[in-house]
Write a protein that holds these residues in place. Structure first.
Motif, PDB file in Angstrom:
ATOM      1  N   ILE A   1       6.079   0.082  -8.980  1.00 21.22           N
ATOM      2  CA  ILE A   1       6.242  -1.364  -9.159  1.00 21.22           C
ATOM      3  C   ILE A   1       7.699  -1.795  -9.390  1.00 21.22           C
ATOM      4  N   PRO A   2       8.500  -1.078 -10.242  1.00 20.35           N
ATOM      5  CA  PRO A   2       9.886  -1.513 -10.429  1.00 20.35           C
ATOM      6  C   PRO A   2      10.712  -1.550  -9.137  1.00 20.35           C
ATOM      7  N   GLU A   3      10.318  -0.775  -8.140  1.00 19.85           N
ATOM      8  CA  GLU A   3      11.031  -0.758  -6.856  1.00 19.85           C
ATOM      9  C   GLU A   3      10.641  -1.929  -5.961  1.00 19.85           C
ATOM     10  N   PHE A   4       9.544  -2.596  -6.309  1.00 23.19           N
ATOM     11  CA  PHE A   4       8.979  -3.662  -5.476  1.00 23.19           C
ATOM     12  C   PHE A   4       9.086  -5.038  -6.122  1.00 23.19           C
ATOM     13  N   ALA A   5       8.942  -5.074  -7.429  1.00 26.75           N
ATOM     14  CA  ALA A   5       8.627  -6.330  -8.116  1.00 26.75           C
ATOM     15  C   ALA A   5       9.775  -7.328  -8.173  1.00 26.75           C
ATOM     16  N   LYS A   6       9.427  -8.568  -7.816  1.00 29.79           N
ATOM     17  CA  LYS A   6      10.248  -9.746  -8.103  1.00 29.79           C
ATOM     18  C   LYS A   6       9.296 -10.713  -8.811  1.00 29.79           C
ATOM     19  N   ASP A   7       9.319 -10.656 -10.130  1.00 32.65           N
ATOM     20  CA  ASP A   7       8.325 -11.367 -10.940  1.00 32.65           C
ATOM     21  C   ASP A   7       8.297 -12.860 -10.607  1.00 32.65           C
ATOM     22  N   GLY A   8       7.073 -13.344 -10.304  1.00 32.77           N
ATOM     23  CA  GLY A   8       6.907 -14.755  -9.987  1.00 32.77           C
ATOM     24  C   GLY A   8       7.245 -15.101  -8.549  1.00 32.77           C
ATOM     25  N   LYS A   9       7.787 -14.110  -7.810  1.00 30.55           N
ATOM     26  CA  LYS A   9       8.129 -14.354  -6.402  1.00 30.55           C
ATOM     27  C   LYS A   9       7.252 -13.553  -5.449  1.00 30.55           C
ATOM     28  N   ASN A  10       6.987 -12.254  -5.775  1.00 34.98           N
ATOM     29  CA  ASN A  10       6.074 -11.475  -4.914  1.00 34.98           C
ATOM     30  C   ASN A  10       4.938 -10.829  -5.718  1.00 34.98           C
ATOM     31  N   CYS A  11       4.927 -11.070  -7.032  1.00 34.04           N
ATOM     32  CA  CYS A  11       3.911 -10.489  -7.910  1.00 34.04           C
ATOM     33  C   CYS A  11       4.095 -11.096  -9.308  1.00 34.04           C
ATOM     34  N   PHE A  12       3.280 -10.652 -10.248  1.00 36.54           N
ATOM     35  CA  PHE A  12       3.439 -11.045 -11.653  1.00 36.54           C
ATOM     36  C   PHE A  12       3.549  -9.766 -12.482  1.00 36.54           C
ATOM     37  N   ILE A  13       4.623  -9.664 -13.280  1.00 34.34           N
ATOM     38  CA  ILE A  13       4.898  -8.449 -14.044  1.00 34.34           C
ATOM     39  C   ILE A  13       4.836  -8.763 -15.537  1.00 34.34           C
ATOM     40  N   LEU A  14       4.171  -7.902 -16.284  1.00 34.64           N
ATOM     41  CA  LEU A  14       4.083  -8.065 -17.732  1.00 34.64           C
ATOM     42  C   LEU A  14       5.344  -7.508 -18.404  1.00 34.64           C
ATOM     43  N   PRO A  15       5.769  -8.102 -19.521  1.00 36.27           N
ATOM     44  CA  PRO A  15       6.910  -7.562 -20.265  1.00 36.27           C
ATOM     45  C   PRO A  15       6.642  -6.107 -20.650  1.00 36.27           C
ATOM     46  N   GLU A  16       7.724  -5.325 -20.758  1.00 38.23           N
ATOM     47  CA  GLU A  16       7.576  -3.894 -21.010  1.00 38.23           C
ATOM     48  C   GLU A  16       7.395  -3.588 -22.496  1.00 38.23           C
ATOM     49  N   ALA A  17       6.324  -2.869 -22.807  1.00 38.76           N
ATOM     50  CA  ALA A  17       6.124  -2.363 -24.163  1.00 38.76           C
ATOM     51  C   ALA A  17       7.072  -1.184 -24.396  1.00 38.76           C
ATOM     52  N   ASP A  18       7.337  -0.882 -25.661  1.00 39.75           N
ATOM     53  CA  ASP A  18       8.108   0.310 -26.003  1.00 39.75           C
ATOM     54  C   ASP A  18       7.183   1.519 -25.870  1.00 39.75           C
ATOM     55  N   TYR A  19       7.424   2.330 -24.830  1.00 39.27           N
ATOM     56  CA  TYR A  19       6.495   3.434 -24.554  1.00 39.27           C
ATOM     57  C   TYR A  19       6.536   4.518 -25.627  1.00 39.27           C
TER      58      TYR A  19
END
Length: 547
Positions: free
Chosen positions: A465-483
């Motif tokens: 997903i990080p290689e693809f995502a443009k949040d709000g433009k081609n998908c919707f991405i959730l904020p990153e939790a502290d893994y």
């Protein structure tokens, strides 16, 4: 016997740049719904690779296993909960290749392994050789090795690796040998030991690692492996300790890293995680990414793609409505519920594993019920996927969702999550939901084929997903939790953000800003091809892993 496929043979002359002879070993392949030798993402990935290798005229063959009962068939108990069923499979389209080799397993030096061939003309793949011990002359125990993909018995699993690795390598020798032996994950590790014993250099061995957590990387008792014939010959105690680095256990991944000329991970993030995870082990520094991908020709609906190319929103919406109706016929048949093609439809569908969090939406029931009962922005939700048949935790999550959805008209759990249903869900959904704990999804590929069919990814920022995502433009991405934070904190953080994203972004965009929604859909389709099509991936393997 098919004399053509008794030797290394393709129905074409290999294209320029793809002349090297490559044997690709995988425990599972998702080639077609009808050939049930796959369980999930690893198989879907390998199957797409075989299709693209054929389309690109690559000099590659597949080496796999012919599972008697497949993975399992997903049935239901009386109360609709999961019932795994094991049904014998037969395939009239497979032919005897004419090759039979023998392997030494647990002191039985004459376990016969026959290779059946899947010719390219059947499903448009490169030639594929599927191994079986269910052969006349073998005892019942030897024949049973091929019963179940990912058998729960540890000794049976070891035997399966010996068959895939050593019998597979012997078969390749009989076909004329290969320039490169490529292990897709560590299941076929005995191939490397066998080849080494035969004097084959490490420059011919390459490895793809998939699992970004230690627990998912197979480790076995070294003496049990030695007794099984795993190393191609019986090792002395000193030799065994040398192989394991002085440990009484062998990590398949560590051994493969050490023996392979090159190792790749399956996304950029996964390469980083893998280098950190295996730091200090030979080969770990050189792990580089070749991001997983899927076969466009097989997975993408051509009418949707034509509408995207012509920027024709009306044609897209008309076709999408038809595909939704086809999916909803399956929902009606399985659950007795009538879904509405005009309503936003969210799908969560993939392998049921604890870290993938299929039931994340159920974490705050009061908030989730509000979303389900919102008449202004209505929603329909479908879950599907196969838990491992012995994973009681994953099965209990599946069954919890069955009970939750049973009397709610706009939610459903479907069984039979195999290639055909997967395709229907991707073509018929509006939103593809992906909820793994961050850094634990090596790549993930279901969102790629969803995007190819105009289903918008709503996802944790993990894997590909990080290689693809443009949040709000081609998908919707959730904020990153502290893994690195406690799991409970991660789950709370992610679920709150998921509800907010649905309430404030996804549902309003779909219902209140249809033009914006169409732009997001088309942008997702634009960006997923060719970057995440397996023709790119198969080409990259030749250029970066095999050269």
């Amino acid at each position: 016997m098919n004399s053509k496929y008794h030797r290394w043979h393709h129905p074409y002359k290999p294209a320029k740049g793809f002349e090297k002879k490559v044997a690709y070993f995988s425990m599972e392949f998702g080639i077609d719904q009808a050939l049930k030798i796959y369980s999930g993402g690893l198989g879907f990935l390998a199957g797409s690779h075989m299709r693209s290798a054929f389309e690109l005229k690559q000099n590659l063959i597949g080496i796999g296993m012919l599972w008697k009962y497949g993975y399992y068939d997903q049935g239901r108990n009386k109360d609709q909960t999961l019932r795994p069923e094991f049904i014998e499979k037969h395939y009239s389209f497979l032919e005897d290749s004419g090759h039979e080799v023998e392997v030494n397993i647990f002191g039985n030096s004459a376990v016969k392994v026959r290779a059946m061939v899947l010719k390219p003309s059947v499903f448009n793949t490169v030639p594929m050789y599927l191994l079986t011990t269910d052969v006349e002359g073998n005892d019942d125990l030897s024949r049973s090795i091929m019963n179940n993909l990912y058998d729960s018995n540890e000794l049976t699993r070891i035997c399966q690796s010996v068959v895939l690795g050593i019998a597979g390598a012997k078969l390749v020798e009989a076909l004329g040998g290969a320039d490169i032996y490529h292990l897709n994950e560590g299941h076929a590790l005995p191939a490397f030991f066998y080849l080494q014993n035969q004097g084959v250099g490490r420059e011919k061995m390459v490895f793809t690692t998939h699992t970004p957590e230690r627990a998912g990387n197979v480790e076995r008792d070294a003496r049990a492996l030695n007794d099984s014939g795993f190393f191609g010959k019986k090792l002395s105690h000193e030799e065994l300790m040398k192989v394991t680095g002085g440990s009484d256990r062998l990590s398949y991944t560590v051994a493969a890293l050490r023996m392979a000329k090159k190792t790749n991970a399956v996304s950029k993030l996964h390469a980083k995680v893998s280098r950190e995870m295996w730091e200090g082990n030979t080969g770990s520094k050189g792990i580089f990414p070749i991001t997983n991908a899927q076969n466009q020709k097989f997975w993408q609906d051509s009418v949707l793609e034509k509408a995207r190319k012509n920027n024709n929103v009306t044609a897209f919406q008309k076709r999408k409505a038809t595909l939704k109706k086809e999916l909803f016929e399956e929902v009606l048949d399985q659950t007795g519920k009538i879904f509405d093609p005009k309503v936003l439809t969210i799908v969560w569908a993939r392998r049921f594993a604890e870290y993938k969090r299929a039931d994340m939406l159920l974490r705050d029931m009061e908030r989730f019920e509000k979303i389900l009962n919102d008449s202004k922005h209505p929603v329909q939700i479908i879950w599907a996927g196969k838990p491992y048949p012995k994973d009681e935790g994953a099965i209990s999550v599946f069954n919890r969702l069955v009970h939750f959805t049973k009397y709610r008209a706009n939610t459903a759990v479907l069984i039979g999550y195999e290639m055909a249903l997967s395709k229907k869900l991707k073509e018929g959904s509006d939103v593809w939901l992906n909820t793994p704990r961050i850094t634990r999804e090596a790549s993930g590929t279901s969102g790629m084929t969803a995007a190819m069919n105009g289903s918008v990814n709503l996802s944790i920022n993990d894997g590909w997903i990080p290689e693809f995502a443009k949040d709000g433009k081609n998908c919707f991405i959730l904020p990153e939790a502290d893994y690195k934070s406690p799991v409970e904190e991660q789950d709370a953080f992610d679920s709150v953000n998921l509800y907010e994203c649905l309430e404030q972004k996804v549902l309003p965009a779909y219902y209140d800003s249809p033009d914006k929604w169409s732009q997001i859909v088309f942008k997702g389709m634009d960006d997923v091809v060719p970057a995440f099509s397996s023709n790119r991936m198969a080409t990259q393997y030749y250029k970066e892993l095999y050269q």
